[in-house]
Design a protein around this motif. Structure first.
Motif, PDB file in Angstrom:
ATOM      1  N   PRO A   3       0.844  -1.196   0.000  1.00  0.00           N
ATOM      2  CA  PRO A   3       0.000   0.000   0.000  1.00  0.00           C
ATOM      3  C   PRO A   3       0.881   1.250   0.000  1.00  0.00           C
ATOM      4  CG  PRO A   3      -0.059  -1.093   2.145  1.00  0.00           C
ATOM      5  CD  PRO A   3       0.730  -1.976   1.222  1.00  0.00           C
ATOM      6  N   VAL A   4       0.276   2.388  -0.326  1.00  0.00           N
ATOM      7  CA  VAL A   4       1.039   3.625  -0.468  1.00  0.00           C
ATOM      8  C   VAL A   4       0.763   4.557   0.717  1.00  0.00           C
ATOM      9  CG1 VAL A   4       1.577   5.563  -1.987  1.00  0.00           C
ATOM     10  CG2 VAL A   4       0.885   3.379  -2.968  1.00  0.00           C
ATOM     11  N   VAL A  38       6.357   4.664  -0.196  1.00  0.00           N
ATOM     12  CA  VAL A  38       6.215   5.964   0.454  1.00  0.00           C
ATOM     13  C   VAL A  38       6.525   7.114  -0.494  1.00  0.00           C
ATOM     14  CG1 VAL A  38       7.002   7.417   2.373  1.00  0.00           C
ATOM     15  CG2 VAL A  38       6.817   4.945   2.696  1.00  0.00           C
ATOM     16  N   ASP A  39       5.623   8.104  -0.512  1.00  0.00           N
ATOM     17  CA  ASP A  39       5.863   9.394  -1.153  1.00  0.00           C
ATOM     18  C   ASP A  39       6.206  10.359  -0.025  1.00  0.00           C
ATOM     19  OD1 ASP A  39       5.092   8.289  -3.554  1.00  0.00           O
ATOM     20  OD2 ASP A  39       3.091   9.187  -3.540  1.00  0.00           O
ATOM     21  N   VAL A  40       7.261  11.158  -0.209  1.00  0.00           N
ATOM     22  CA  VAL A  40       7.698  12.096   0.822  1.00  0.00           C
ATOM     23  C   VAL A  40       7.419  13.520   0.360  1.00  0.00           C
ATOM     24  CG1 VAL A  40       9.676  12.957   2.145  1.00  0.00           C
ATOM     25  CG2 VAL A  40       9.504  10.514   1.611  1.00  0.00           C
ATOM     26  N   GLN A 107      -3.384  10.255  -5.738  1.00  0.00           N
ATOM     27  CA  GLN A 107      -3.062   8.913  -5.263  1.00  0.00           C
ATOM     28  C   GLN A 107      -4.020   8.503  -4.154  1.00  0.00           C
ATOM     29  OE1 GLN A 107      -0.383   6.698  -6.193  1.00  0.00           O
ATOM     30  NE2 GLN A 107      -1.567   5.357  -4.886  1.00  0.00           N
ATOM     31  N   ASP A 108      -4.424   7.260  -4.169  1.00  0.00           N
ATOM     32  CA  ASP A 108      -5.272   6.728  -3.112  1.00  0.00           C
ATOM     33  C   ASP A 108      -4.362   6.183  -2.003  1.00  0.00           C
ATOM     34  OD1 ASP A 108      -7.474   5.838  -1.690  1.00  0.00           O
ATOM     35  OD2 ASP A 108      -7.559   3.923  -2.744  1.00  0.00           O
ATOM     36  N   TYR A 109      -4.029   7.051  -1.058  1.00  0.00           N
ATOM     37  CA  TYR A 109      -3.123   6.667   0.023  1.00  0.00           C
ATOM     38  C   TYR A 109      -3.851   5.850   1.074  1.00  0.00           C
ATOM     39  CZ  TYR A 109       0.238   9.984  -1.863  1.00  0.00           C
ATOM     40  OH  TYR A 109       1.116  10.633  -2.689  1.00  0.00           O
ATOM     41  N   LYS A 110      -3.198   4.807   1.514  1.00  0.00           N
ATOM     42  CA  LYS A 110      -3.729   3.987   2.604  1.00  0.00           C
ATOM     43  C   LYS A 110      -3.478   4.694   3.944  1.00  0.00           C
ATOM     44  CE  LYS A 110      -4.991   0.063   4.628  1.00  0.00           C
ATOM     45  NZ  LYS A 110      -6.372  -0.229   4.786  1.00  0.00           N
ATOM     46  N   ARG A 111      -2.370   5.438   3.986  1.00  0.00           N
ATOM     47  CA  ARG A 111      -1.987   6.114   5.223  1.00  0.00           C
ATOM     48  C   ARG A 111      -1.337   7.451   4.882  1.00  0.00           C
ATOM     49  NH1 ARG A 111       1.704   3.113   9.713  1.00  0.00           N
ATOM     50  NH2 ARG A 111       1.523   4.661  11.350  1.00  0.00           N
ATOM     51  N   SER A 129      -9.945   9.940   3.638  1.00  0.00           N
ATOM     52  CA  SER A 129     -10.370   8.659   4.189  1.00  0.00           C
ATOM     53  C   SER A 129      -9.190   7.813   4.649  1.00  0.00           C
ATOM     54  CB  SER A 129     -11.193   7.890   3.151  1.00  0.00           C
ATOM     55  OG  SER A 129     -10.412   7.668   2.001  1.00  0.00           O
ATOM     56  N   ALA A 130      -7.981   8.218   4.296  1.00  0.00           N
ATOM     57  CA  ALA A 130      -6.789   7.445   4.665  1.00  0.00           C
ATOM     58  C   ALA A 130      -6.577   7.461   6.176  1.00  0.00           C
ATOM     59  CB  ALA A 130      -5.561   8.032   3.972  1.00  0.00           C
ATOM     60  N   GLU A 131      -5.926   6.418   6.660  1.00  0.00           N
ATOM     61  CA  GLU A 131      -5.521   6.380   8.069  1.00  0.00           C
ATOM     62  C   GLU A 131      -4.534   7.518   8.289  1.00  0.00           C
ATOM     63  OE1 GLU A 131      -2.555   3.574  10.659  1.00  0.00           O
ATOM     64  OE2 GLU A 131      -3.832   2.609   9.178  1.00  0.00           O
ATOM     65  N   LYS A 132      -4.677   8.240   9.401  1.00  0.00           N
ATOM     66  CA  LYS A 132      -3.803   9.370   9.697  1.00  0.00           C
ATOM     67  C   LYS A 132      -2.990   9.080  10.950  1.00  0.00           C
ATOM     68  CE  LYS A 132      -7.631  11.895   9.460  1.00  0.00           C
ATOM     69  NZ  LYS A 132      -8.492  11.039   8.737  1.00  0.00           N
ATOM     70  N   THR A 133      -1.700   9.356  10.887  1.00  0.00           N
ATOM     71  CA  THR A 133      -0.853   9.270  12.067  1.00  0.00           C
ATOM     72  C   THR A 133      -0.090  10.579  12.182  1.00  0.00           C
ATOM     73  OG1 THR A 133       0.861   8.140  10.782  1.00  0.00           O
ATOM     74  CG2 THR A 133      -0.596   6.761  12.103  1.00  0.00           C
TER      75      THR A 133
END
Length: 143
Positions: A3-4, A38-40, A107-111, A129-133
Motif C-alpha cells: 500500500p502507499v 512511500v511518497d515524501v 493517489q489513493d493513500y492507505k496512510r 479517508s486514509a488512516e492518519k498518524t
C-alpha cells in the motif's frame, strides 16, 4: 505490491543529524518503507532544502520539497496569529495546502503520516479517508 503512504514532514529526516527529532523521523520513515511504498512531501525551511541528500538513498517512490523562506514563515505566523500557535503556524501556507491536496487527489493513500507539529497544523483542514498518524516531538505539546 505494498500500500502507499504519504509522509509529510517539517524537517528533512536525517540519521546523522544533531537533533533527535530528525533522527527519529528518519528511523520512522525507514520503518514505514518496510510496510509501504512511500511518497515524501517536505515542507521545510529554504535553508534546510540542501539536507535532502540524507534521504535520496532510501527507496521512496518520490520526494517533493516545498521550501519556506524566512519571510514566508513570518507571514504564516501573522496570518494565523489568533488561530494557530506561532511555533506551529510556520509551515502553514496556501502552497503547502495545495501540494497536500494534489497528492491526495492524485493517489489513493492507505496512510498519511504527519511528522512534527508544524505539519500537523494542516490536519483540521484536510478531509481524507486514509488512516492518519501524527508524530509530535515537542514535549510541551505532548502534555
Amino acid at each position: 505490491m505494498k500500500p502507499v503512504c504519504l509522509f509529510i514532514c517539517a524537517q528533512v529526516p536525517n540519521e546523522h543529524a544533531t537533533q533527535a527529532g530528525q533522527k527519529t523521523a528518519y528511523a520512522y520513515l525507514k520503518d514505514l518503507l518496510s510496510r509501504y511504498d512511500v511518497d515524501v512531501l517536505l515542507l521545510v525551511k529554504k535553508e534546510d532544502k540542501k539536507g535532502i541528500e540524507s534521504i535520496r538513498d532510501l527507496p521512496v517512490r518520490k520526494i517533493e520539497v516545498v521550501p519556506f523562506t524566512f519571510l514566508a514563515r513570518g507571514l504564516a505566523v501573522l496570518t494565523h496569529l489568533f488561530s494557530v500557535p506561532p511555533r506551529y503556524a510556520t509551515r502553514l501556507s496556501t502552497t503547502g495546502f495545495q501540494q497536500i491536496q494534489r497528492h491526495l487527489a492524485d493517489q489513493d493513500y492507505k496512510r498519511v503520516h504527519f511528522e512534527f507539529a508544524q505539519v500537523g497544523a494542516y490536519l483540521p483542514y484536510l478531509h481524507m479517508s486514509a488512516e492518519k498518524t501524527f508524530s509530535v516531538h515537542d514535549v510541551i505539546l505532548q502534555r
